[in-house]
Design an enzyme around this catalytic site. Structure first.
Site, PDB file in Angstrom:
ATOM      1  N   LYS A  77       6.328   0.285   4.756  1.00 49.34           N
ATOM      2  CA  LYS A  77       5.860   1.688   4.016  1.00 49.34           C
ATOM      3  C   LYS A  77       7.125   2.373   3.901  1.00 49.34           C
ATOM      4  O   LYS A  77       7.894   2.346   4.749  1.00 49.34           O
ATOM      5  CB  LYS A  77       4.781   2.237   4.767  1.00 49.34           C
ATOM      6  CG  LYS A  77       4.015   3.416   4.340  1.00 49.34           C
ATOM      7  CD  LYS A  77       2.960   3.946   5.271  1.00 49.34           C
ATOM      8  CE  LYS A  77       2.181   5.064   4.537  1.00 49.34           C
ATOM      9  NZ  LYS A  77       1.082   5.305   5.403  1.00 49.34           N
ATOM     10  N   SER A 152      -3.053   6.404   2.874  1.00 50.33           N
ATOM     11  CA  SER A 152      -1.723   6.649   2.154  1.00 50.33           C
ATOM     12  C   SER A 152      -0.815   5.402   1.924  1.00 50.33           C
ATOM     13  O   SER A 152       0.005   5.253   1.266  1.00 50.33           O
ATOM     14  CB  SER A 152      -0.882   7.571   2.800  1.00 50.33           C
ATOM     15  OG  SER A 152      -0.637   7.221   3.918  1.00 50.33           O
ATOM     16  N   SER A 176      -4.685   5.667   7.024  1.00 52.91           N
ATOM     17  CA  SER A 176      -3.748   5.246   6.078  1.00 52.91           C
ATOM     18  C   SER A 176      -3.504   3.586   6.112  1.00 52.91           C
ATOM     19  O   SER A 176      -2.970   3.171   5.193  1.00 52.91           O
ATOM     20  CB  SER A 176      -2.379   5.959   6.231  1.00 52.91           C
ATOM     21  OG  SER A 176      -2.558   7.115   5.399  1.00 52.91           O
TER      22      SER A 176
HETATM   23  N1  GLN Z   1      -6.418  10.105   4.138  1.00 55.39           N
HETATM   24  C1  GLN Z   1      -5.988  10.959   5.331  1.00 55.39           C
HETATM   25  C2  GLN Z   1      -5.076  12.118   5.015  1.00 55.39           C
HETATM   26  O1  GLN Z   1      -4.772  12.289   3.831  1.00 55.39           O
HETATM   27  C3  GLN Z   1      -5.218   9.984   6.279  1.00 55.39           C
HETATM   28  C4  GLN Z   1      -3.820   9.621   5.795  1.00 55.39           C
HETATM   29  C5  GLN Z   1      -2.852   9.075   6.955  1.00 55.39           C
HETATM   30  O2  GLN Z   1      -3.398   8.295   7.637  1.00 55.39           O
HETATM   31  N2  GLN Z   1      -1.538   9.138   6.834  1.00 55.39           N
HETATM   32  O3  GLN Z   1      -4.790  12.869   5.917  1.00 55.39           O
END
Ligand code: GLN
Length: 468
Positions: A77, A152, A176
């Protein structure tokens, strides 16, 4: 395809010289060249010639005395810093930032002989659940390109699902790793807080952030976790606990294991097909000898609120360093979603509102930790949905910020607590979109989760299905 094989099979094949690391890399690049223009999974693709040279060198040295990941191609990532390779966190604020050092997770993988193919698309700074909040265009779902890949870590999940890499390293602050794993039909592990070093992982919310694998199966996740877990002097929050050999306990019998299903999760708000798939999965686990027990987590709904006060508070502080002086561009380049989080966090931390928001959320967090302790004292692991709906259409979540946050209801509650969770595929909708479930365990119980995941994947074939 060679890349359909498990990591253990790839390692055995390399050792037995049935194929070479060069061939694996070539196979990945042909998938990347064919599919990435359509799916937009990569932000940066490492130069093919350079990677092939590395693979050839590995083939020449041979795999004798080498670990399970030697010569295996993977992706990261783009939230991990990589020396000499552009790192963006999917934000133009970082511009073409070239780091001077390596994230520990990346360094450990390099040391074990794995080969990096590229840096993957994501929601900028980890802010989002659909890989639409990115300055590089949304990643597309390989099962239906009019839909999002989840986020994400959308890019890493797309790459694994389409065999552009054998595995990926993603990051999970509130889902994410698990959300895109569920929406792309692959397996992803959110580790216990502190199990893997966060050094060199661009911070979103430091007390929630975790570093973990995304792969084709629980078994593959076990091999990757063995290579990346452990104490790191560069991260004071990394745990000194010994790292178990996760791959050795995968086959343990799960007879007698008690799996709790919190009844609150299977009521309103959950898509009917997802509910059905998870109930079906619980029957498979029962066949394997586990006992299913209905339990209750009445405070569960507060998880989202706790997460969305503390997360933005921490990110407003973490993003303060991107002031336009040291890195790339100025703060005006932050996206609307990121600006919203910085504003909410700054507000919640400000003198007049601290008690009402940040302090209350921290108290709520303590209650929530107890809620999990109570639930996990009645069973060994919990079985939960990952996402309340199948993958959404592109544009659906970004145009409705509240809906975007609500989609995180099942995945944001573990991070404030710190417990690990394994997301695994458990079915498909009528229109052939993947469905995932998550197994949540006690602190540092990754071996149990991987063991149950492995046993489930022995009895089902959802994880072997491919989109293309
Ligand atoms: N969807 C969650 C957020 O927007 C989790 C994101 C993540 O785990 N980086 O905060």
């Amino acid at each position: 395809m060679l890349l359909d094989k498990t990591i253990a099979e790839l390692t055995a094949g390399l050792r037995g010289k049935q194929f070479s690391s060069e061939e694996l890399v070539l196979e990945c690049y042909s998938a990347i060249e064919k599919l990435n223009p359509k799916l937009n999974a990569f932000i940066t693709i490492v130069d093919k010639k350079e990677v092939l040279a590395q693979a050839k060198e590995k083939d020449k040295q041979g795999t004798r005395d080498k670990g399970a990941l030697y010569g295996i191609p993977f992706v990261l990532k783009d939230s991990y810093v990589t020396r000499g390779i552009r790192t963006t966190a999917a934000s133009k604020v970082l511009g073409d930032y070239i780091p001077q050092y390596n994230a520990t997770v990346y360094q450990k993988l390099l040391d074990s002989g794995a080969i990096l193919l590229g840096k993957m698309n994501m929601d900028a700074w980890g802010h989002g659940g659909s890989t639409e909040n990115t300055d590089f265009g949304p990643a597309k779902n390989p099962w239906d390109t009019t839909r999002v890949a989840g986020g994400s870590g959308g890019g890493p999940a797309v790459a694994v699902a389409t065999r552009m890499g054998a595995f990926a390293i993603s990051e999970d602050t509130g889902g994410s790793i698990r959300n895109p794993a569920a929406w792309c039909g692959i397996t992803g592990l959110k580790v216990t807080y502190g199990r893997v070093s966060r050094y060199g992982c661009i911070a979103y919310a430091s007390s929630f952030d975790t570093v973990g694998p995304t792969a084709k199966s629980a078994e593959d996740c076990a091999y990757v976790l063995e290579a990346i877990a452990g104490r790191d002097p560069y991260d004071a929050t990394s745990s000194p606990r010994e790292v178990p050999v996760y791959s050795k306990t995968l086959k343990k019998d799960i007879r007698g294991l008690v799996i709790g299903m919190p009844k609150e999760f299977y009521s309103e708000g959950l898509d009917g097909e997802i509910k059905q798939a998870i109930v079906q999965a619980s029957k498979v686990l029962e066949q394997a000898g586990a006992k299913i027990k209905e339990i209750s987590m009445p405070l569960f709904d507060y998880g989202l609120a706790i997460y969305y006060v503390i997360g933005p508070s921490e990110t407003s502080s973490n993003l303060g360093r991107f002031d336009g002086i040291r890195y790339g561009s100025g703060r005006t380049r932050f996206t609307e979603e990121t600006m919203r989080r910085i504003m909410v966090g700054t507000y919640g931390l400000s003198a007049g509102y601290y008690d009402a928001y940040y302090r209350s959320a921290q108290k709520g967090r303590t209650l929530f930790i107890r809620e999990y302790e109570k639930a996990l004292s009645q069973c060994d692991i919990l079985l939960m949905p990952v996402m309340p709906t199948p993958p959404t259409k592109i544009g659906e979540l970004v145009s409705d910020p509240l809906k975007n946050l609500l989609a995180d209801v099942y995945t944001t509650s573990q991070n404030p607590v710190g417990v690990p969770s394994l997301a695994i595929p458990c079915g498909f909708t009528k229109i052939n979109l993947p469905i995932g479930m998550q197994l949540v365990g006690k602190m540092f119980s990754e071996s149990i989760l991987l063991n149950v995941g492995y046993q489930y994947q022995q009895l089902t074939d959802w994880h072997t299905r491919k989109p293309v």
